[in-house]
Write a protein that holds these residues in place. Structure first.
Motif, PDB file in Angstrom:
ATOM      1  N   GLY A  81      -1.525  24.073  -1.933  1.00 18.65           N
ATOM      2  CA  GLY A  81      -1.750  22.804  -1.264  1.00 18.65           C
ATOM      3  C   GLY A  81      -0.938  22.638  -0.003  1.00 18.65           C
ATOM      4  N   GLU A  82      -0.059  23.583   0.294  1.00 22.55           N
ATOM      5  CA  GLU A  82       0.803  23.467   1.465  1.00 22.55           C
ATOM      6  C   GLU A  82       0.466  24.495   2.537  1.00 22.55           C
ATOM      7  OE1 GLU A  82       4.754  23.822   0.010  1.00 22.55           O
ATOM      8  OE2 GLU A  82       4.839  21.805  -0.821  1.00 22.55           O
ATOM      9  N   TYR A  83       0.440  25.769   2.159  1.00 25.54           N
ATOM     10  CA  TYR A  83       0.324  26.799   3.188  1.00 25.54           C
ATOM     11  C   TYR A  83      -1.017  26.762   3.916  1.00 25.54           C
ATOM     12  CZ  TYR A  83      -2.693  29.676   0.228  1.00 25.54           C
ATOM     13  OH  TYR A  83      -3.725  30.139  -0.538  1.00 25.54           O
ATOM     14  N   ASN A  84      -2.066  26.189   3.292  1.00 24.25           N
ATOM     15  CA  ASN A  84      -3.375  26.179   3.933  1.00 24.25           C
ATOM     16  C   ASN A  84      -3.777  24.796   4.441  1.00 24.25           C
ATOM     17  OD1 ASN A  84      -3.760  24.928   1.513  1.00 24.25           O
ATOM     18  ND2 ASN A  84      -5.413  26.248   0.801  1.00 24.25           N
ATOM     19  N   ARG A  85      -2.833  23.900   4.613  1.00 19.43           N
ATOM     20  CA  ARG A  85      -3.167  22.556   5.090  1.00 19.43           C
ATOM     21  C   ARG A  85      -3.609  22.610   6.537  1.00 19.43           C
ATOM     22  NH1 ARG A  85       0.883  17.907   3.517  1.00 19.43           N
ATOM     23  NH2 ARG A  85      -0.827  16.845   4.560  1.00 19.43           N
ATOM     24  N   ASP A  86      -4.623  21.797   6.881  1.00 18.62           N
ATOM     25  CA  ASP A  86      -5.166  21.816   8.229  1.00 18.62           C
ATOM     26  C   ASP A  86      -5.024  20.485   8.950  1.00 18.62           C
ATOM     27  OD1 ASP A  86      -6.928  20.350   6.766  1.00 18.62           O
ATOM     28  OD2 ASP A  86      -8.701  21.536   7.261  1.00 18.62           O
ATOM     29  N   LYS A  87      -4.360  19.484   8.318  1.00 22.29           N
ATOM     30  CA  LYS A  87      -4.180  18.204   8.993  1.00 22.29           C
ATOM     31  C   LYS A  87      -3.021  17.451   8.356  1.00 22.29           C
ATOM     32  CE  LYS A  87      -7.370  15.495   6.152  1.00 22.29           C
ATOM     33  NZ  LYS A  87      -8.576  14.636   6.133  1.00 22.29           N
ATOM     34  N   THR A  88      -2.507  16.489   9.069  1.00 15.65           N
ATOM     35  CA  THR A  88      -1.527  15.551   8.535  1.00 15.65           C
ATOM     36  C   THR A  88      -2.056  14.142   8.758  1.00 15.65           C
ATOM     37  OG1 THR A  88      -0.274  15.388  10.605  1.00 15.65           O
ATOM     38  CG2 THR A  88       0.392  17.100   9.046  1.00 15.65           C
ATOM     39  N   GLU A  89      -1.657  13.237   7.883  1.00 16.50           N
ATOM     40  CA  GLU A  89      -2.106  11.844   7.954  1.00 16.50           C
ATOM     41  C   GLU A  89      -0.907  10.937   7.738  1.00 16.50           C
ATOM     42  OE1 GLU A  89      -5.922  10.539   6.076  1.00 16.50           O
ATOM     43  OE2 GLU A  89      -4.571   9.297   4.880  1.00 16.50           O
ATOM     44  N   SER A  90      -0.714  10.017   8.645  1.00 20.07           N
ATOM     45  CA  SER A  90       0.405   9.076   8.565  1.00 20.07           C
ATOM     46  C   SER A  90      -0.132   7.654   8.551  1.00 20.07           C
ATOM     47  CB  SER A  90       1.360   9.262   9.746  1.00 20.07           C
ATOM     48  OG  SER A  90       1.906  10.567   9.741  1.00 20.07           O
ATOM     49  N   LYS A  91       0.447   6.833   7.649  1.00 19.61           N
ATOM     50  CA  LYS A  91      -0.004   5.448   7.522  1.00 19.61           C
ATOM     51  C   LYS A  91       1.199   4.518   7.364  1.00 19.61           C
ATOM     52  CE  LYS A  91      -2.703   6.207   4.000  1.00 19.61           C
ATOM     53  NZ  LYS A  91      -3.659   5.961   2.892  1.00 19.61           N
ATOM     54  N   LEU A  92       1.105   3.384   8.051  1.00 19.62           N
ATOM     55  CA  LEU A  92       1.986   2.241   7.853  1.00 19.62           C
ATOM     56  C   LEU A  92       1.096   1.045   7.513  1.00 19.62           C
ATOM     57  CD1 LEU A  92       4.482   2.483  10.849  1.00 19.62           C
ATOM     58  CD2 LEU A  92       5.043   2.817   8.454  1.00 19.62           C
ATOM     59  N   PHE A  93       1.413   0.334   6.444  1.00 20.33           N
ATOM     60  CA  PHE A  93       0.518  -0.761   6.080  1.00 20.33           C
ATOM     61  C   PHE A  93       1.301  -1.957   5.567  1.00 20.33           C
ATOM     62  CE2 PHE A  93       0.831   2.197   2.546  1.00 20.33           C
ATOM     63  CZ  PHE A  93       1.136   1.386   1.468  1.00 20.33           C
ATOM     64  N   LEU A  94       0.717  -3.133   5.805  1.00 23.87           N
ATOM     65  CA  LEU A  94       1.221  -4.423   5.328  1.00 23.87           C
ATOM     66  C   LEU A  94       0.086  -5.126   4.603  1.00 23.87           C
ATOM     67  CD1 LEU A  94       3.105  -5.729   8.489  1.00 23.87           C
ATOM     68  CD2 LEU A  94       4.186  -5.129   6.334  1.00 23.87           C
ATOM     69  N   SER A  95       0.411  -5.836   3.529  1.00 24.88           N
ATOM     70  CA  SER A  95      -0.621  -6.609   2.834  1.00 24.88           C
ATOM     71  C   SER A  95       0.014  -7.839   2.202  1.00 24.88           C
ATOM     72  CB  SER A  95      -1.321  -5.765   1.767  1.00 24.88           C
ATOM     73  OG  SER A  95      -0.423  -5.395   0.740  1.00 24.88           O
ATOM     74  N   ARG A  96      -0.765  -8.874   2.148  1.00 24.59           N
ATOM     75  CA  ARG A  96      -0.308 -10.137   1.566  1.00 24.59           C
ATOM     76  C   ARG A  96      -1.459 -10.711   0.753  1.00 24.59           C
ATOM     77  NH1 ARG A  96       1.198 -14.415  -0.588  1.00 24.59           N
ATOM     78  NH2 ARG A  96       2.614 -15.947   0.340  1.00 24.59           N
ATOM     79  N   SER A  97      -1.204 -11.067  -0.495  1.00 21.12           N
ATOM     80  CA  SER A  97      -2.237 -11.594  -1.380  1.00 21.12           C
ATOM     81  C   SER A  97      -1.881 -13.002  -1.820  1.00 21.12           C
ATOM     82  CB  SER A  97      -2.405 -10.702  -2.611  1.00 21.12           C
ATOM     83  OG  SER A  97      -2.877  -9.422  -2.250  1.00 21.12           O
ATOM     84  N   TRP A  98      -2.889 -13.850  -1.848  1.00 21.93           N
ATOM     85  CA  TRP A  98      -2.784 -15.174  -2.417  1.00 21.93           C
ATOM     86  C   TRP A  98      -3.635 -15.198  -3.676  1.00 21.93           C
ATOM     87  CZ3 TRP A  98      -3.157 -13.932   2.653  1.00 21.93           C
ATOM     88  CH2 TRP A  98      -2.116 -14.355   3.481  1.00 21.93           C
ATOM     89  N   GLU A  99      -3.958 -16.343  -4.189  1.00 24.11           N
ATOM     90  CA  GLU A  99      -4.718 -16.412  -5.429  1.00 24.11           C
ATOM     91  C   GLU A  99      -6.053 -15.701  -5.309  1.00 24.11           C
ATOM     92  OE1 GLU A  99      -5.096 -20.389  -6.722  1.00 24.11           O
ATOM     93  OE2 GLU A  99      -2.970 -20.652  -7.185  1.00 24.11           O
ATOM     94  N   GLN A 100      -6.799 -15.949  -4.242  1.00 26.36           N
ATOM     95  CA  GLN A 100      -8.124 -15.347  -4.091  1.00 26.36           C
ATOM     96  C   GLN A 100      -8.334 -14.745  -2.712  1.00 26.36           C
ATOM     97  OE1 GLN A 100     -10.134 -19.048  -5.463  1.00 26.36           O
ATOM     98  NE2 GLN A 100     -11.209 -17.714  -6.920  1.00 26.36           N
ATOM     99  N   GLN A 101      -7.236 -14.494  -1.989  1.00 26.81           N
ATOM    100  CA  GLN A 101      -7.342 -13.957  -0.648  1.00 26.81           C
ATOM    101  C   GLN A 101      -6.378 -12.783  -0.478  1.00 26.81           C
ATOM    102  OE1 GLN A 101      -7.598 -17.200   2.496  1.00 26.81           O
ATOM    103  NE2 GLN A 101      -6.740 -18.362   0.798  1.00 26.81           N
ATOM    104  N   THR A 102      -6.781 -11.851   0.359  1.00 26.09           N
ATOM    105  CA  THR A 102      -5.943 -10.699   0.679  1.00 26.09           C
ATOM    106  C   THR A 102      -6.057 -10.419   2.161  1.00 26.09           C
ATOM    107  OG1 THR A 102      -6.258  -9.722  -1.509  1.00 26.09           O
ATOM    108  CG2 THR A 102      -5.483  -8.269   0.231  1.00 26.09           C
ATOM    109  N   LEU A 103      -4.915 -10.251   2.817  1.00 29.21           N
ATOM    110  CA  LEU A 103      -4.864  -9.892   4.227  1.00 29.21           C
ATOM    111  C   LEU A 103      -4.008  -8.649   4.350  1.00 29.21           C
ATOM    112  CD1 LEU A 103      -5.445 -10.513   7.236  1.00 29.21           C
ATOM    113  CD2 LEU A 103      -3.347 -11.895   7.238  1.00 29.21           C
ATOM    114  N   GLY A 104      -4.549  -7.626   4.991  1.00 28.57           N
ATOM    115  CA  GLY A 104      -3.811  -6.382   5.118  1.00 28.57           C
ATOM    116  C   GLY A 104      -4.099  -5.702   6.437  1.00 28.57           C
ATOM    117  N   GLY A 105      -3.155  -4.910   6.874  1.00 20.49           N
ATOM    118  CA  GLY A 105      -3.321  -4.152   8.106  1.00 20.49           C
ATOM    119  C   GLY A 105      -2.607  -2.823   8.011  1.00 20.49           C
ATOM    120  N   GLN A 106      -3.106  -1.844   8.738  1.00 18.22           N
ATOM    121  CA  GLN A 106      -2.465  -0.536   8.713  1.00 18.22           C
ATOM    122  C   GLN A 106      -2.617   0.168  10.049  1.00 18.22           C
ATOM    123  OE1 GLN A 106      -4.219   2.103   5.821  1.00 18.22           O
ATOM    124  NE2 GLN A 106      -6.039   2.475   7.048  1.00 18.22           N
TER     125      GLN A 106
END
Length: 699
Positions: A317-342
């Motif tokens: 799973g390492e020596y043959n990797r062909d890409k990298t992926e980086s993510k930063l994310f924020l999320s906030r949930s209320w009773e019936q709502q969700t707001l998120g960004g990345q």
């Protein structure tokens, strides 16, 4: 009588030493304990005292207890006034840390300081044996040895050991020595001018054991690491590596656990030498919460180029990797709502061009359907904002708004959930036919579902009940045709085709109630089976007597099967069978994935897998591991491409596991290269050496 006299002697000494001498007999007990001293208990076959010298002499199976300290010997002379005890011959000293044994002990029971000849110390927590011609006990946790040795091996002739002229052991810290030699059995094989070994019960800052190795890619390498305890919830490790074929490597790793956050970060850089350029890697993992119950996460991974994984990666799973992926994310949930960004950044290691599309950022908002007043209607909403960016090519923004209106109801055992949605997309793009564009389209779905259950009583010894649940469901989808040719094209959501389809399926679940003889009942779903298919109404012939050619109203028939008969075995199947005929013959499976495995919880097991995608891939993989040959533990991994009749990878891992050391051998055969890797680990020390290279290479 001997046992009685022993107990009487113990009782008399304890009473006299705890309560002091009786009135009028002070001269006889002048050797009693001074005020503030810890009481001393003595057990022996015989006990006598010298009034003038103020000493006690105990003979035969002597046991002296002083706080947490216990002294065992054949004969002990004790001076209560000074607290000193002398034990000629064989003696053992036991405290909370371990056992110290040897000959001719002299120790002060009050201060804990003392020395003995031909000593041996055993630290049970680390299975650490320390011996020396002479051992000085400086305090409860500190020892100094002349010509000392240490090992984690049991037996009088250990498999390995370190010896040093001057060895100092600081429990809770390190064992340090000068002019040390590493021995295999009794044969010295390595000289080290200075060494240290962790003899810790808790974390402590200091240098870690150096590592040595060789590989044809990296050359000879020496790795030094310093571990720093920052706080009870934080630590860091600094790395300094020298690789003869690559250069100087520097790295830092930081780990933390806070009340609302936990994670780790790693930075590594290696300075190129010769024809090699600089290489670096950055990693950061974080999971936590900010103020206002806002979740913050990070999954950062970035390397300079693909050569980094080929040089430092060891697993498939390492020596043959062909890409990298980086993510930063924020999320906030209320009773019936969700707001998120990345923020999401992709790097293609095979084609590091500037045309890779990035989402910087992506923001999502979701409202779970809520009831509208007293009406039977439910309102839901989904919104997504994407900012598409790349160095070369079309850039732009997309805003998608999708309100929904649902009216679920029930008719007998049938649950009906119709839903009407409107998808509105707004674009602002550079380099597109229109700088600004928008398109709206309606979507309609209706789900019909139900479930039926029955309980069986097999009356087994452990399985007393089995529940069978059958759940049919049908979903109708409709999206009218919409012209979208003038919209920018960033991903699949920019071209949504017309849809007029039925999806139907049938789920079967079998759940067992297990009642063990010595515990509470538990439940295990041991079988899940689902059949499903789609029917495209748009492609159905309007006239059964005049069918149109090249139409496929029925999709592939999909079957999903999960079997968990016991906790040590499983079977997973997922296949799509193509019902279309070509030249009067069925085309067979379009996709197929089959995985099965067993594990006996004793180090023996096997995992098999077969994966097929028509005209694209077909390969078989297997992993078998066993401990039946103990002390040899073996694992074989195999992957084979059935389309090209090519072996993708064969890896054999062997470990010879002794009581206090392990020898690892890895042989890997991959297209273009056959490699070997040998590493050596000492119990309590870790891997101290790693050597590898190519046995055969096709450039």
């Amino acid at each position: 009588m001997r046992g009685l006299s022993r107990h009487l002697a113990t009782l008399c000494v304890v009473l006299l030493l705890v309560f002091g001498p009786g009135q009028g007999r002070a001269e006889q007990f002048a050797a009693g304990p001074r005020p503030g001293q810890t009481p001393v208990e003595i057990e022996a076959d015989s006990l006598s005292s010298d009034r003038r010298a103020g000493t006690y002499l105990a003979r035969g199976n002597v046991r002296i207890r002083h706080g947490d300290l216990t002294l065992l010997a054949d004969e002990i002379e004790w001076h209560p006034q000074s607290g000193e005890a002398r034990a000629p011959g064989r003696v053992s000293l036991v405290d909370a840390e371990g056992t110290l044994s040897g000959e001719d002990l002299v120790i002060n029971l009050e201060t804990g300081q003392g020395h003995l000849a031909q000593g041996r110390f055993f630290l049970a927590e680390h299975n650490l044996y320390v011996t020396g011609e002479g051992i000085e006990r400086i305090s409860t946790n500190q020892y100094r040895l002349a010509r000392g040795t240490f090992t984690t091996c049991d037996g009088e002739r250990p498999d390995w050991s370190f010896s040093a002229r001057d060895l100092k052991v600081d429990l809770g810290s390190f064992a340090r020595g000068r002019h040390a030699r590493f021995h295999l059995k009794d044969v010295p094989v390595l000289y080290v001018p200075y060494f240290f070994y962790p003899a810790k019960t808790e974390r402590e800052s200091g240098f870690l054991m150096p590592r040595y190795g060789y590989s044809d890619r990296r050359g000879w390498e020496v790795s030094l690491a310093y571990y720093q305890v920052i706080a009870t919830n934080q630590d860091a490790t600094l790395y300094l590596d020298y690789l003869t074929e690559l250069g100087l490597g520097k790295g830092a790793e930081y780990r933390y656990v806070f009340e609302a956050h936990e994670g780790e970060a790693l930075v590594y850089h290696i300075s190129g030498s010769g024809d090699q350029g600089d290489a670096y890697a950055i990693e950061w993992r974080n999971d936590g919460q900010l103020a206002g119950a806002t979740r913050f996460g990070a999954d950062i991974e970035y390397v300079s180029d693909r050569d980094y994984w080929q040089t430092f990666g060891e697993a498939a799973g390492e020596y043959n990797r062909d890409k990298t992926e980086s993510k930063l994310f924020l999320s906030r949930s209320w009773e019936q709502q969700t707001l998120g960004g990345q923020l999401k950044y992709l790097k293609n290691l095979d084609d590091p061009s500037d045309a890779t599309l990035q989402r910087l950022p992506q923001v999502r908002y979701s409202l779970v359907p809520v009831e509208l007043g007293e009406s039977p209607l439910y309102f839901g909403f989904d919104g997504t904002y994407d900012h598409f960016w790349r160095r070369e090519g079309t850039k732009g923004q997309r805003l998608t708004l999708r309100p929904t209106l649902a009216a679920p109801f029930r008719v007998g055992v049938l649950e009906v959930a119709p839903e009407l949605a409107y998808r509105q997309r707004f674009y602002s793009a550079s380099g597109a036919e229109d700088d600004f564009s928008q398109k709206g389209m309606a979507e309609f779905t209706t789900r019909l579902s139900s479930s039926f259950a029955r309980v069986y009583s097999p009356q087994g010894q452990r399985v007393r009940r089995i529940q069978h649940v059958v759940g049919p469901d049908v979903v109708y989808f409709y999206t009218p045709p919409t012209v979208q040719g003038r919209l920018p094209s960033f991903d699949a959501e920019d071209r949504i085709g017309p849809l007029h389809r039925l999806s139907y399926g049938l789920i079967n679940r079998l759940t067992a109630r297990i009642e063990p003889a010595d515990g509470p009942a538990r439940y295990r779903e041991f079988l899940y089976f689902r059949l499903s298919q789609d029917y495209d109404i748009r492609e159905s012939p309007p006239d059964p007597l005049n069918p149109r050619d090249n139409l496929r109203p029925f999709s592939d028939l999909r079957a999903e099967l999960l079997v968990r008969p016991t906790r040590w075995g499983y079977l997973d199947f997922d296949g799509r069978y193509d019902l279309q005929t070509r030249d009067g013959k069925r085309t067979g499976f379009a996709t197929l994935s089959l995985d099965a495995g067993v594990d006996d919880d004793r180090g023996n097991g096997a995992v098999l897998g077969y994966h097929y995608l028509r005209e694209d891939l077909e390969y078989f993989q297997a992993r078998v591991y066993t401990a039946l040959l103990h002390p040899v533990h073996a694992q074989l991994q195999y992957r084979h491409d059935l389309l090209t009749s090519t072996t993708l990878e064969t890896v054999l891992d062997l470990e010879y596991r002794s009581q206090c050391w392990s020898l690892f051998l890895t042989l890997s055969d991959r297209p273009g290269e056959t490699r070997y890797l040998v590493s050596f680990a000492l119990t309590g020390v870790g891997r101290v050496g790693k050597f590898g290279g190519s046995l055969d290479r096709t450039d």
